[in-house]
Every structure is written in structure tokens, then in C-alpha cells.
Design a protein around this motif. Structure first.
Motif, PDB file in Angstrom:
ATOM      1  N   GLU A 157       0.807  -1.210   0.000  1.00  0.00           N
ATOM      2  CA  GLU A 157       0.000   0.000   0.000  1.00  0.00           C
ATOM      3  C   GLU A 157       0.852   1.278   0.000  1.00  0.00           C
ATOM      4  O   GLU A 157       0.678   2.139  -0.872  1.00  0.00           O
ATOM      5  N   PRO A 158       1.766   1.467   0.969  1.00  0.00           N
ATOM      6  CA  PRO A 158       2.532   2.706   0.957  1.00  0.00           C
ATOM      7  C   PRO A 158       3.449   2.829  -0.262  1.00  0.00           C
ATOM      8  O   PRO A 158       3.650   3.927  -0.784  1.00  0.00           O
ATOM      9  N   ALA A 159       3.986   1.694  -0.745  1.00  0.00           N
ATOM     10  CA  ALA A 159       4.853   1.761  -1.924  1.00  0.00           C
ATOM     11  C   ALA A 159       4.045   2.162  -3.151  1.00  0.00           C
ATOM     12  O   ALA A 159       4.474   3.003  -3.961  1.00  0.00           O
ATOM     13  N   ALA A 160       2.833   1.574  -3.318  1.00  0.00           N
ATOM     14  CA  ALA A 160       1.985   1.905  -4.470  1.00  0.00           C
ATOM     15  C   ALA A 160       1.546   3.361  -4.402  1.00  0.00           C
ATOM     16  O   ALA A 160       1.468   4.057  -5.429  1.00  0.00           O
ATOM     17  N   ALA A 161       1.257   3.834  -3.178  1.00  0.00           N
ATOM     18  CA  ALA A 161       0.842   5.225  -3.021  1.00  0.00           C
ATOM     19  C   ALA A 161       1.963   6.177  -3.448  1.00  0.00           C
ATOM     20  O   ALA A 161       1.706   7.193  -4.112  1.00  0.00           O
ATOM     21  N   GLN A 162       3.205   5.874  -3.077  1.00  0.00           N
ATOM     22  CA  GLN A 162       4.311   6.746  -3.468  1.00  0.00           C
ATOM     23  C   GLN A 162       4.506   6.735  -4.984  1.00  0.00           C
ATOM     24  O   GLN A 162       4.812   7.766  -5.584  1.00  0.00           O
ATOM     25  N   LEU A 163       4.280   5.566  -5.599  1.00  0.00           N
ATOM     26  CA  LEU A 163       4.449   5.461  -7.057  1.00  0.00           C
ATOM     27  C   LEU A 163       3.252   6.027  -7.819  1.00  0.00           C
ATOM     28  O   LEU A 163       3.352   6.289  -9.025  1.00  0.00           O
ATOM     29  N   GLY A 164       2.120   6.179  -7.105  1.00  0.00           N
ATOM     30  CA  GLY A 164       0.917   6.688  -7.765  1.00  0.00           C
ATOM     31  C   GLY A 164       0.227   5.652  -8.622  1.00  0.00           C
ATOM     32  O   GLY A 164      -0.385   6.003  -9.642  1.00  0.00           O
ATOM     33  N   VAL A 165       0.323   4.364  -8.238  1.00  0.00           N
ATOM     34  CA  VAL A 165      -0.310   3.290  -8.997  1.00  0.00           C
ATOM     35  C   VAL A 165      -1.128   2.436  -8.029  1.00  0.00           C
ATOM     36  O   VAL A 165      -1.000   2.541  -6.806  1.00  0.00           O
ATOM     37  N   HIS A 166      -1.967   1.542  -8.578  1.00  0.00           N
ATOM     38  CA  HIS A 166      -2.725   0.622  -7.752  1.00  0.00           C
ATOM     39  C   HIS A 166      -1.804  -0.472  -7.252  1.00  0.00           C
ATOM     40  O   HIS A 166      -0.811  -0.816  -7.901  1.00  0.00           O
ATOM     41  N   ARG A 167      -2.121  -1.023  -6.064  1.00  0.00           N
ATOM     42  CA  ARG A 167      -1.224  -2.041  -5.489  1.00  0.00           C
ATOM     43  C   ARG A 167      -1.132  -3.274  -6.386  1.00  0.00           C
ATOM     44  O   ARG A 167      -0.121  -3.961  -6.400  1.00  0.00           O
ATOM     45  N   HIS A 168      -2.226  -3.585  -7.153  1.00  0.00           N
ATOM     46  CA  HIS A 168      -2.154  -4.738  -8.045  1.00  0.00           C
ATOM     47  C   HIS A 168      -1.153  -4.478  -9.176  1.00  0.00           C
ATOM     48  O   HIS A 168      -0.469  -5.403  -9.631  1.00  0.00           O
ATOM     49  N   THR A 169      -1.108  -3.246  -9.622  1.00  0.00           N
ATOM     50  CA  THR A 169      -0.126  -2.895 -10.662  1.00  0.00           C
ATOM     51  C   THR A 169       1.301  -3.081 -10.141  1.00  0.00           C
ATOM     52  O   THR A 169       2.176  -3.604 -10.837  1.00  0.00           O
ATOM     53  N   LEU A 170       1.507  -2.640  -8.907  1.00  0.00           N
ATOM     54  CA  LEU A 170       2.839  -2.810  -8.314  1.00  0.00           C
ATOM     55  C   LEU A 170       3.166  -4.286  -8.154  1.00  0.00           C
ATOM     56  O   LEU A 170       4.319  -4.695  -8.392  1.00  0.00           O
ATOM     57  N   ARG A 171       2.166  -5.115  -7.745  1.00  0.00           N
ATOM     58  CA  ARG A 171       2.431  -6.551  -7.594  1.00  0.00           C
ATOM     59  C   ARG A 171       2.884  -7.142  -8.933  1.00  0.00           C
ATOM     60  O   ARG A 171       3.786  -7.977  -8.986  1.00  0.00           O
ATOM     61  N   LYS A 172       2.212  -6.743 -10.046  1.00  0.00           N
ATOM     62  CA  LYS A 172       2.590  -7.261 -11.355  1.00  0.00           C
ATOM     63  C   LYS A 172       4.035  -6.869 -11.707  1.00  0.00           C
ATOM     64  O   LYS A 172       4.800  -7.676 -12.240  1.00  0.00           O
ATOM     65  N   ARG A 173       4.380  -5.627 -11.376  1.00  0.00           N
ATOM     66  CA  ARG A 173       5.744  -5.173 -11.685  1.00  0.00           C
ATOM     67  C   ARG A 173       6.794  -5.954 -10.886  1.00  0.00           C
ATOM     68  O   ARG A 173       7.816  -6.372 -11.423  1.00  0.00           O
ATOM     69  N   VAL A 174       6.549  -6.149  -9.597  1.00  0.00           N
ATOM     70  CA  VAL A 174       7.514  -6.865  -8.760  1.00  0.00           C
ATOM     71  C   VAL A 174       7.604  -8.324  -9.193  1.00  0.00           C
ATOM     72  O   VAL A 174       8.704  -8.905  -9.233  1.00  0.00           O
ATOM     73  N   ARG A 175       6.412  -8.925  -9.536  1.00  0.00           N
ATOM     74  CA  ARG A 175       6.439 -10.311 -10.002  1.00  0.00           C
ATOM     75  C   ARG A 175       7.216 -10.413 -11.312  1.00  0.00           C
ATOM     76  O   ARG A 175       7.991 -11.358 -11.507  1.00  0.00           O
ATOM     77  N   ARG A 176       7.036  -9.428 -12.199  1.00  0.00           N
ATOM     78  CA  ARG A 176       7.765  -9.411 -13.468  1.00  0.00           C
ATOM     79  C   ARG A 176       9.270  -9.268 -13.230  1.00  0.00           C
ATOM     80  O   ARG A 176      10.077  -9.936 -13.875  1.00  0.00           O
TER      81      ARG A 176
END
Length: 504
Positions: free
Chosen positions: A457-476
């Protein structure tokens, strides 16, 4: 005494007559040279009695420039042979000599030039023999003074008298140990630069300081990398070669005297090593009694432990520097060798530990580490801390490394920058390649995610994206790297790669 023109004039058998009344005739003669050249200066070194029949001047050479060339060459006097083509010395030559202060001597026809040469040569030989004899006698006196019991003050007094000046014996840090006469200690403060230079050379080494009015010689005393002290001498004017030989002999005798104690040094080193092992075993009271019998004292708690790493010669030199610092401060210091390292124990409350910051500079190539303040019961820990600090500083720094400072700069200070950057470039290469080909957000997203300790949550908020988007990026990112980003070790490696030493 050196032979002069006045000495030759006093020898009636030569029949010499001084023609320039106001000229100086007590200047020492270095040699006799015969020349009929119009310009003999290139063949002269200065101080000669030049003999001539004036042949060059009979060939219409002007006398004034001829005399000037002789004066510029440092000729002590001109001997003019009369009755061999010229019945008297040319008036213009005498006038030029009077003006320049050059002594001119009339050499009658009955006095062959060779007679003058032999007379001067014999006098010079006698003077040289006398100087060598004096030097040998002085060296014998110095030897007797060196082998006599007691301090080397008598040797320095005889040396100072022999050179007509002063002599100083200095310790390894430049503090006067003996001075002759006593007032010579005032010269010690001016020798710092030369002493520092000699410390960088293998002993014995020497340096000369020549001024307009005096000469000072400084020599290191010791063998190879271990300097045990310095000898400094000075006098007005220059030091003749024979007196330099006397100084060299004194330096050798002082070195031999100091080296005579090496056998005792070895025995004392073995005793100190045994005492240190007892201290590490908790036998502080037992060791204290032995140290008292040696006329010394153990430092009081809390302690600072210093470890010096280096060659045997470097550790020996460090012992001397540390002992001198302790003696000047009148504070206890215990030193001993243990496992190819020098261990120094001092009280944390005396300030000696901070004074030993000079060790790496005074003993180039050594590494010095210092522990936290510890009690006698914690001596084993203090020794380990000091050794770790010294090992950390080996080849990296020229200062004493304090164990307390090792953790201050963090983990990055322990990493070699070039190797770490190479590791980072290799590890992150797939992410950078993907960013160049795509949206360019994987590296930044992983860095922000790690900064928030893997919290979405806090990481996605800093990036300005949804947490699911961040999960996809980290998984990638994990797929491209071929690593499980949930593993703590993987996250630590990524953090280092994303924050290499020196990065802003």
C-alpha cells in the motif's frame, strides 16, 4: 695548520718577495699550479698559488683582464718568475693586482718553481697527516667513551669538542636525550622536517643542512627499518672531511651501543608476551606485581587496547614511538607481542591513546586499530575489537581505526566500490533492459517497494499506482531476475545493487 703565502715568504731559502703590500697573504693554499696560458682559469679550482713567467703577457695580452680572470677563478696568489725574459713584474700587472687585492710574489731566477711546489706539497701532506692523526685519536677517545658505563653524554661531549660545535642525541620522536653543551637542546625544534624525512628511509641515513654561517648534519641511528634515535651535530662554517669521518664514527658507535641491548630486548619481549597471556586469562593482580618489580606500572581501568599489524621491523618501530609518547606524558603503557601483532594497553583516561594517532604516520605501512574502553575482565573482547579494527584499516587508511567507528558509516563502507558496482550492473541488467524496451518502471518500482520493506500500500501510493499494478511489476522483476523476491537474502542483494557505495 694550513700552508699560506705568508709561510712561503717566511722561508728564506726560497727568496720570495711580496710585491703587493696590502694584499691578504694568510689564505690557505690548496695547491701550486704553473701556467703560461693567457687564460688558465678553466684549469683551476680555487685556492692555488699560480706560478708564471709572464709569457702570455709578453705576447701583448693586457694585464687587467688577466688578473681579473685569476681573481674570478679564486686564485690565492700569483708568483711571477723574474729573470727569465722579464727582469721585473710588469707595472700594469701590479697595478691591476693591487686594485683587485691579488697577492703577487716575486720569484727570483735562483728559485726554481719546483722548489715552491715541493715546499707546498710537503706542507699539505704534513697537514693531511696531522688531520688524519687527530681524527684517529678522536675516534679512539670516542670508542673509550662509548664502551664506558653510563649514559652516552661523555661521547657527545668529546664529539662536540672535536668538531668545535655542538652535538645532540635524539630519541625516535625527536626529543633530546643528551646534549653537549647542555644549551644545544635549543637546536632540536628546528630539526623536525629533516627527522621526518629520515624516518622514511632505511637506517642509517643522513641529511645535511648548510646555511650561510653554519652546517648541521643529522644521522639516523639503527639498522634497516628500525630507527632507534638520531644524532645531530652543528658548527659554524663547513665541516671538513676529517671531521665528517669523526661524526660518522660517533654515529656508528652510538648505533652499536644501542644494538647491544637487542639480546635483552628479546628476553624482555618473551616475558611481556607471557605476561599478556596471563592478563588475558584474568591474572591482572599477578601481572601487576611482576610489572612493579620491573619498575613499571600497569595502566588503570578503563583500558584502551591498540593492535599494530605489520612486519617485525614495523612493530619494533611502533614500540619505540609508543614508549616515547608514554615517557613524555609520564603515563603507564604496557606493550607485548601476540600472534604476529603488537598489543598496546593504556588507560582510556590519560589521553595517551589519542596521542598514538601518530603511529601510522611514524611507521608507514602499519595498520593500527583501537578498542572501545574496556575493563580488565573484558580484555579478551578489547583485544578482539582492536585487531578487527586494525584488519579493517589494513591497506585502506593511514590513521588509527577506532572499533567504535566501524559501524558508523554502515554496510556500504565495507564494500569495495568497483566490485560492488560491477555486481549491481550484472544483477540489474535484465531490469534495465526491460525498462529501455518498455515503460521504464521496473527498477524504480522495485527500489520504492524495498524502501517500504515490501509493503504494497505505501509503496503503491508513493508510485501513484494501484497495489495490483505494483504486484505485477515486482512479479515481473522476479521473473526477469530468476529470483524469489520474498527471500530476505535476495532483497538484501537487490538493496545493495540499487544503492551502491558512492551513489547519491
Amino acid at each position: 695548520m694550513p700552508v699560506t703565502v705568508a709561510d712561503l715568504l717566511a722561508r728564506s731559502e726560497l727568496g720570495l718577495v711580496l710585491l703587493t703590500a696590502d694584499a691578504i697573504v694568510d689564505r690557505p693554499l690548496s695547491w701550486v699550479h704553473v701556467s703560461e696560458l693567457a687564460d688558465p682559469a678553466p684549469f683551476l679550482e680555487g685556492g692555488e698559488l699560480l706560478l708564471t713567467t709572464g709569457l702570455a703577457l709578453r705576447q701583448d695580452q693586457p694585464a687587467g683582464p688577466y688578473v681579473r680572470r685569476l681573481v674570478d677563478a679564486g686564485v690565492a696568489a700569483l708568483g711571477f718568475g723574474t729573470g727569465l725574459g722579464q727582469e721585473a713584474v710588469l707595472p700594469e700587472l701590479l697595478a691591476a693586482a693591487e686594485k683587485s687585492g691579488l697577492p703577487v710574489v716575486d720569484v727570483p731566477r735562483g728559485t726554481p718553481f719546483i722548489a715552491i711546489s715541493r715546499s707546498v706539497s710537503a706542507a699539505l701532506a704534513a697537514e693531511e697527516y696531522a688531520a688524519v692523526a687527530r681524527s684517529a685519536a678522536v675516534q679512539q677517545e670516542l670508542t673509550r667513551a662509548a664502551v664506558a658505563p653510563g649514559a652516552p653524554g661523555a661521547l657527545l661531549e668529546r664529539l662536540a669538542r672535536a668538531i668545535g660545535g655542538w652535538a645532540l642525541l635524539l630519541d625516535t620522536v625527536g626529543a633530546p636525550l643528551e646534549a653537549a653543551p647542555p644549551g644545544a637542546v635549543r637546536h632540536a625544534h628546528a630539526l623536525g622536517t629533516e627527522l621526518d624525512r629520515l624516518r622514511g628511509s632505511r637506517a642509517p641515513a643522513s641529511a645535511a643542512i648548510s646555511g650561510p654561517e653554519d652546517t648541521v648534519l643529522v644521522q639516523s641511528l639503527g639498522t634497516n627499518a628500525r630507527i632507534r634515535g638520531f644524532l645531530a651535530v652543528g658548527r659554524s662554517g663547513s665541516l671538513p672531511p676529517t671531521e665528517r669521518h669523526v661524526v660518522n664514527a660517533a654515529a656508528l658507535l652510538l648505533t652499536l651501543r644501542m644494538e647491544q641491548s637487542r639480546g635483552l630486548d628479546s628476553a624482555m619481549a618473551a616475558l611481556r608476551a607471557a605476561l599478556l597471556r596471563l592478563l588475558l586469562a584474568g591474572e591482572e593482580r599477578t601481572v601487576s606485581g611482576v610489572v612493579d618489580e620491573l619498575g613499571q606500572q600497569l595502566p588503570s581501568e578503563p583500558l584502551r587496547v591498540l593492535t599494530v599489524l605489520g612486519s617485525g621491523e614495523q612493530r619494533s618501530a611502533a614500540v619505540d614511538v609508543a614508549a616515547d609518547a608514554a615517557a613524555h606524558g609520564r603515563v603507564p603503557l604496557f606493550s607485548a607481542e601476540l600472534d604476529d601483532a603488537l598489543v598496546l594497553l593504556t588507560s582510556a583516561e590519560t589521553g595517551l591513546a589519542s596521542q598514538l594517532d601518530v603511529l601510522p604516520a611514524r611507521v608507514p605501512g602499519s595498520a593500527v586499530g583501537m578498542s572501545r574502553p574496556v575493563r580488565w575482565s573484558e580484555l579478551v573482547d578489547g583485544l578482539q575489537q582492536a585487531r578487527q579494527a586494525a584488519q579493517h584499516g589494513r591497506g585502506r587508511t593511514t590513521v588509527v581505526v577506532d572499533f567504535e567507528d566501524l559501524a558508523t558509516p554502515g554496510l556500504s563502507a565495507l564494500l569495495e566500490p568497483t566490485a560492488t558496482r560491477a555486481f549491481a550492473d550484472s544483477l540489474l541488467a535484465p531490469l534495465f533492459a526491460s525498462d529501455r524496451a518498455g515503460a521504464g518502471d521496473l527498477v524504480h518500482s522495485v527500489r520504492v517497494w524495498l524502501t517500504h520493506h515490501g509493503q504494497w500500500e505505501p509503496a503503491a501510493a508513493q508510485l501513484g499506482v494501484h497495489r495490483h499494478t505494483l504486484r505485477k511489476r515486482v512479479r515481473r522483476a522476479g521473473q526477469l531476475l530468476g529470483r524469489d523476491l520474498d527471500e530476505p537474502g535476495t532483497r538484501a542483494e537487490l538493496w545493495i545493487a540499487l544503492h551502491p557505495p558512492g551513489a547519491s
